[in-house]
Design a protein around this motif. Structure first.
Motif, PDB file in Angstrom:
ATOM      1  N   ILE A 130     -13.574   8.209  56.086  1.00 42.68           N
ATOM      2  CA  ILE A 130     -14.244   9.449  55.691  1.00 42.68           C
ATOM      3  C   ILE A 130     -14.213  10.422  56.861  1.00 42.68           C
ATOM      4  O   ILE A 130     -14.020  10.029  58.011  1.00 42.68           O
ATOM      5  CB  ILE A 130     -15.704   9.206  55.236  1.00 42.68           C
ATOM      6  N   GLU A 131     -14.423  11.676  56.558  1.00 41.07           N
ATOM      7  CA  GLU A 131     -14.588  12.688  57.595  1.00 41.07           C
ATOM      8  C   GLU A 131     -16.042  12.672  58.058  1.00 41.07           C
ATOM      9  O   GLU A 131     -16.942  12.307  57.287  1.00 41.07           O
ATOM     10  CB  GLU A 131     -14.226  14.080  57.053  1.00 41.07           C
ATOM     11  N   GLU A 132     -16.290  13.093  59.265  1.00 39.69           N
ATOM     12  CA  GLU A 132     -17.657  13.147  59.787  1.00 39.69           C
ATOM     13  C   GLU A 132     -18.544  13.969  58.855  1.00 39.69           C
ATOM     14  O   GLU A 132     -19.699  13.617  58.614  1.00 39.69           O
ATOM     15  CB  GLU A 132     -17.652  13.724  61.204  1.00 39.69           C
ATOM     16  N   SER A 133     -18.002  15.029  58.281  1.00 38.20           N
ATOM     17  CA  SER A 133     -18.779  15.898  57.394  1.00 38.20           C
ATOM     18  C   SER A 133     -19.170  15.207  56.082  1.00 38.20           C
ATOM     19  O   SER A 133     -20.064  15.685  55.375  1.00 38.20           O
ATOM     20  CB  SER A 133     -17.978  17.163  57.081  1.00 38.20           C
ATOM     21  N   GLU A 134     -18.522  14.098  55.747  1.00 39.30           N
ATOM     22  CA  GLU A 134     -18.820  13.357  54.516  1.00 39.30           C
ATOM     23  C   GLU A 134     -19.886  12.282  54.707  1.00 39.30           C
ATOM     24  O   GLU A 134     -20.283  11.623  53.743  1.00 39.30           O
ATOM     25  CB  GLU A 134     -17.550  12.688  53.984  1.00 39.30           C
ATOM     26  N   ARG A 135     -20.372  12.118  55.912  1.00 29.92           N
ATOM     27  CA  ARG A 135     -21.393  11.103  56.174  1.00 29.92           C
ATOM     28  C   ARG A 135     -22.635  11.360  55.336  1.00 29.92           C
ATOM     29  O   ARG A 135     -23.034  12.497  55.126  1.00 29.92           O
ATOM     30  CB  ARG A 135     -21.763  11.099  57.652  1.00 29.92           C
ATOM     31  N   ARG A 136     -23.281  10.288  54.897  1.00 30.45           N
ATOM     32  CA  ARG A 136     -24.523  10.364  54.127  1.00 30.45           C
ATOM     33  C   ARG A 136     -25.721   9.877  54.918  1.00 30.45           C
ATOM     34  O   ARG A 136     -26.842  10.255  54.621  1.00 30.45           O
ATOM     35  CB  ARG A 136     -24.406   9.507  52.873  1.00 30.45           C
ATOM     36  N   PHE A 137     -25.486   8.990  55.850  1.00 29.60           N
ATOM     37  CA  PHE A 137     -26.573   8.298  56.535  1.00 29.60           C
ATOM     38  C   PHE A 137     -26.697   8.851  57.940  1.00 29.60           C
ATOM     39  O   PHE A 137     -25.929   8.505  58.821  1.00 29.60           O
ATOM     40  CB  PHE A 137     -26.317   6.794  56.547  1.00 29.60           C
ATOM     41  N   ARG A 138     -27.701   9.714  58.157  1.00 30.31           N
ATOM     42  CA  ARG A 138     -27.792  10.452  59.415  1.00 30.31           C
ATOM     43  C   ARG A 138     -29.120  10.282  60.142  1.00 30.31           C
ATOM     44  O   ARG A 138     -29.444  11.066  61.008  1.00 30.31           O
ATOM     45  CB  ARG A 138     -27.523  11.933  59.150  1.00 30.31           C
ATOM     46  N   TRP A 139     -29.888   9.268  59.797  1.00 34.33           N
ATOM     47  CA  TRP A 139     -31.153   9.061  60.501  1.00 34.33           C
ATOM     48  C   TRP A 139     -30.887   8.552  61.912  1.00 34.33           C
ATOM     49  O   TRP A 139     -29.788   8.112  62.237  1.00 34.33           O
ATOM     50  CB  TRP A 139     -32.064   8.115  59.727  1.00 34.33           C
ATOM     51  N   ALA A 140     -31.910   8.625  62.766  1.00 29.71           N
ATOM     52  CA  ALA A 140     -31.789   8.164  64.148  1.00 29.71           C
ATOM     53  C   ALA A 140     -31.406   6.689  64.168  1.00 29.71           C
ATOM     54  O   ALA A 140     -31.951   5.887  63.415  1.00 29.71           O
ATOM     55  CB  ALA A 140     -33.103   8.379  64.895  1.00 29.71           C
ATOM     56  N   SER A 141     -30.467   6.358  65.021  1.00 29.08           N
ATOM     57  CA  SER A 141     -29.947   4.996  65.052  1.00 29.08           C
ATOM     58  C   SER A 141     -29.837   4.512  66.487  1.00 29.08           C
ATOM     59  O   SER A 141     -29.478   5.303  67.356  1.00 29.08           O
ATOM     60  CB  SER A 141     -28.575   4.997  64.372  1.00 29.08           C
TER      61      SER A 141
END
Length: 156
Positions: A130-141
């Motif tokens: 996937i492209e970075e812009s397609e990410r869904r999961f963006r919470w702090a990790s």
């Protein structure tokens, strides 16, 4: 004998859902030792095309995994359950050392002993670039998925 867990068979909808969320939270910690404690000493895994036996091997497997799968974020969803088994579907995202992002889709079958430790895990997993812009999961990790996050929004 390993320590029993608070959530153990026989499962009902509430306890199976709680077991899935506890597993998700542990995996999102990316702490191999913490995660491995949820498995019996003689736990058997099939993960993709790999076979892993025993808690020590599971811990090493996870350490290796998270050294390659960077910024790993996972969502699990209860699919079905019986007294001592749980089926889940999941998605996770990560990037490799070159910055290329992936979303992995999969299903797991879990079997538990009477202490609530997983004695068997069967995982089928497919990766999609996937492209970075397609990410869904963006919470702090690392860290758990926020309680108000929708989880797996759809099958795509």
């Amino acid at each position: 004998m390993s320590q029993p867990t608070a959530i153990r068979p026989p499962f009902n909808l509430q306890s199976a859902t709680a077991k899935v969320r506890a597993a998700e939270d542990a995996w999102n910690s990316r702490d191999p030792q913490r995660v491995a404690l949820a498995y019996s000493e003689d736990s058997q895994w099939r993960n993709r095309n790999q076979f892993v036996s025993g808690r020590d091997a599971i811990e090493q497997f996870l350490a290796d995994k998270w050294s390659r799968e960077l910024e790993y974020r996972l969502v699990k969803s209860l699919w079905s359950f019986t007294d001592d088994r749980i089926a889940v579907r999941f998605q996770y995202e990560y990037h490799d050392s070159h910055g290329k992002w992936f979303r992995a889709y999969g299903n797991e079958l879990w079997e538990f002993d009477s202490a609530g430790l997983m004695r068997r895990r069967e995982a089928s997993i497919n990766d999609l670039a996937i492209e970075e812009s397609e990410r869904r999961f963006r919470w702090a990790s690392p860290g758990p998925r926020p309680a108000d996050d929708v989880g797996i929004p759809n099958l795509q």
